[in-house]
Motif scaffolding. Structure first.
Motif, mmCIF file in Angstrom:
data_model
loop_
_atom_site.group_PDB
_atom_site.id
_atom_site.type_symbol
_atom_site.label_atom_id
_atom_site.label_comp_id
_atom_site.label_asym_id
_atom_site.label_seq_id
_atom_site.Cartn_x
_atom_site.Cartn_y
_atom_site.Cartn_z
ATOM 1 N N SER A 13 0.831 -1.211 0.000
ATOM 2 C CA SER A 13 0.000 0.000 0.000
ATOM 3 C C SER A 13 0.861 1.255 0.000
ATOM 4 N N ILE A 14 1.988 1.239 0.704
ATOM 5 C CA ILE A 14 2.891 2.391 0.709
ATOM 6 C C ILE A 14 3.464 2.596 -0.684
ATOM 7 N N THR A 15 3.833 1.525 -1.355
ATOM 8 C CA THR A 15 4.370 1.608 -2.713
ATOM 9 C C THR A 15 3.329 2.201 -3.649
ATOM 10 N N GLN A 16 2.078 1.776 -3.522
ATOM 11 C CA GLN A 16 1.033 2.279 -4.391
ATOM 12 C C GLN A 16 0.756 3.754 -4.125
ATOM 13 N N VAL A 17 0.815 4.188 -2.888
ATOM 14 C CA VAL A 17 0.578 5.587 -2.557
ATOM 15 C C VAL A 17 1.701 6.454 -3.117
ATOM 16 N N ASN A 18 2.945 5.957 -3.046
ATOM 17 C CA ASN A 18 4.093 6.726 -3.502
ATOM 18 C C ASN A 18 4.322 6.638 -5.008
ATOM 19 N N ALA A 19 3.631 5.738 -5.681
ATOM 20 C CA ALA A 19 3.813 5.605 -7.120
ATOM 21 C C ALA A 19 3.300 6.866 -7.798
ATOM 22 N N GLU A 20 4.114 7.434 -8.659
ATOM 23 C CA GLU A 20 3.724 8.638 -9.365
ATOM 24 C C GLU A 20 3.008 8.283 -10.651
ATOM 25 N N THR A 21 1.904 8.908 -10.876
ATOM 26 C CA THR A 21 1.206 8.784 -12.140
ATOM 27 C C THR A 21 1.934 9.668 -13.137
ATOM 28 N N SER A 22 2.231 9.120 -14.300
ATOM 29 C CA SER A 22 2.987 9.891 -15.286
ATOM 30 C C SER A 22 2.092 10.288 -16.460
ATOM 31 N N ILE A 23 2.304 11.521 -16.908
ATOM 32 C CA ILE A 23 1.518 12.090 -17.998
ATOM 33 C C ILE A 23 2.458 12.749 -19.005
ATOM 34 N N ALA A 24 2.256 12.423 -20.271
ATOM 35 C CA ALA A 24 2.938 13.118 -21.358
ATOM 36 C C ALA A 24 1.938 14.103 -21.951
ATOM 37 N N ILE A 25 2.338 15.347 -22.063
ATOM 38 C CA ILE A 25 1.468 16.381 -22.621
ATOM 39 C C ILE A 25 2.048 16.800 -23.961
ATOM 40 N N LEU A 26 1.259 16.597 -25.004
ATOM 41 C CA LEU A 26 1.706 16.981 -26.336
ATOM 42 C C LEU A 26 1.515 18.483 -26.539
ATOM 43 N N ASP A 27 2.218 19.036 -27.520
ATOM 44 C CA ASP A 27 2.047 20.456 -27.837
ATOM 45 C C ASP A 27 0.600 20.710 -28.245
ATOM 46 N N PHE A 28 0.054 21.827 -27.793
ATOM 47 C CA PHE A 28 -1.315 22.195 -28.131
ATOM 48 C C PHE A 28 -1.369 22.749 -29.549
ATOM 49 N N GLU A 29 -2.449 22.442 -30.258
ATOM 50 C CA GLU A 29 -2.685 22.976 -31.598
ATOM 51 C C GLU A 29 -3.607 24.187 -31.497
ATOM 52 N N LEU A 30 -3.457 25.107 -32.417
ATOM 53 C CA LEU A 30 -4.327 26.276 -32.477
ATOM 54 C C LEU A 30 -5.327 26.086 -33.613
ATOM 55 N N ASN A 31 -6.599 26.111 -33.267
ATOM 56 C CA ASN A 31 -7.672 26.055 -34.251
ATOM 57 C C ASN A 31 -8.379 27.413 -34.207
ATOM 58 N N ASP A 32 -7.855 28.369 -34.981
ATOM 59 C CA ASP A 32 -8.317 29.753 -34.949
ATOM 60 C C ASP A 32 -9.259 29.998 -36.131
ATOM 61 N N LEU A 33 -10.537 30.196 -35.823
ATOM 62 C CA LEU A 33 -11.561 30.379 -36.851
ATOM 63 C C LEU A 33 -11.955 31.839 -37.033
ATOM 64 N N THR A 34 -11.213 32.758 -36.438
ATOM 65 C CA THR A 34 -11.555 34.182 -36.521
ATOM 66 C C THR A 34 -11.189 34.737 -37.895
ATOM 67 N N LEU A 35 -11.601 35.978 -38.142
ATOM 68 C CA LEU A 35 -11.311 36.626 -39.427
ATOM 69 C C LEU A 35 -9.835 36.988 -39.580
ATOM 70 N N LYS A 36 -9.132 37.043 -38.461
ATOM 71 C CA LYS A 36 -7.688 37.315 -38.484
ATOM 72 C C LYS A 36 -6.993 36.177 -37.737
ATOM 73 N N PRO A 37 -6.883 35.011 -38.389
ATOM 74 C CA PRO A 37 -6.374 33.829 -37.674
ATOM 75 C C PRO A 37 -4.857 33.817 -37.514
ATOM 76 N N ARG A 38 -4.462 33.053 -36.501
ATOM 77 C CA ARG A 38 -3.059 32.730 -36.251
ATOM 78 C C ARG A 38 -2.159 33.953 -36.092
ATOM 79 N N THR A 39 -2.621 34.917 -35.302
ATOM 80 C CA THR A 39 -1.764 36.066 -34.999
ATOM 81 C C THR A 39 -0.624 35.596 -34.107
ATOM 82 N N ALA A 40 0.416 36.385 -34.036
ATOM 83 C CA ALA A 40 1.559 36.041 -33.182
ATOM 84 C C ALA A 40 1.115 35.867 -31.732
#
Length: 174
Positions: A13-40
């Motif tokens: 139980s101590i091992t399970q409590v101390n086990a770290e959950t690991s997450i990989a986060i990918l780069d976010f994509e921009l989905n810009d639907l405005t009239l002036k998309p993808r500004t800096a």
């Protein structure tokens, strides 16, 4: 014999409590639907979401796994591909040794608001664990951070339930 079994169960139980959950986060994509998309400014805001989210989840005790950008780009067959293909995203996570992988998008249908979106995928089987959306009004950095904190809170509720978002900052009027 009972003592050994009891000690084994405590150690497990101590091992399970101390086990770290690991997450990989990918780069976010921009989905810009405005009239002036993808500004800096929007490209920069989109790029800021991943490190902000990594920081929030790391502070909550999650282990953040890096996935090489070249590997991510190689797996991505075009805009939205990884967001729509859990199996491919899961393979990236497995290859990197992550328990979960998060694919994200900043969806901007208007100049007035945007949505920070994410899919959390379990790497071992490609199962969608959560579909998260947080609305942000305007492009202010503080509002983007609040949206990221909301996403981190939602992710944590589906995983280890140990994240506490920072309290709102109050300003006093003189």
């Amino acid at each position: 014999m009972k003592t050994y079994c009891f000690l084994f169960l405590i150690a497990l139980s101590i091992t399970q409590v101390n086990a770290e959950t690991s997450i990989a986060i990918l780069d976010f994509e921009l989905n810009d639907l405005t009239l002036k998309p993808r500004t800096a400014a929007e490209i920069n805001r989109t790029a800021s979401i991943k490190p902000l989210l990594e920081k929030e989840l790391k502070n909550a005790g999650y282990r953040i796994i890096s996935i090489d950008l070249a590997m991510q780009q190689k797996a991505n067959s075009g805009f939205g591909y990884l967001f729509d293909h859990n199996d491919v995203a899961a393979e990236l996570g497995r290859t990197a040794g992550a328990d979960y992988v998060l694919i994200g998008r900043l969806h901007k249908p208007s100049f007035l608001f945007a949505y920070i979106m994410g899919h959390l995928i379990r790497a071992k089987d490609g199962q969608l664990i959560g579909n998260y959306i947080s609305e942000t009004k305007g492009g202010d950095e503080k509002l983007t951070l609040k949206g990221v904190e909301s996403i981190a809170d939602k992710i944590d509720k589906d995983l280890d339930n140990r994240y506490t978002p920072p309290p709102p900052k109050h300003t006093t009027l003189h």
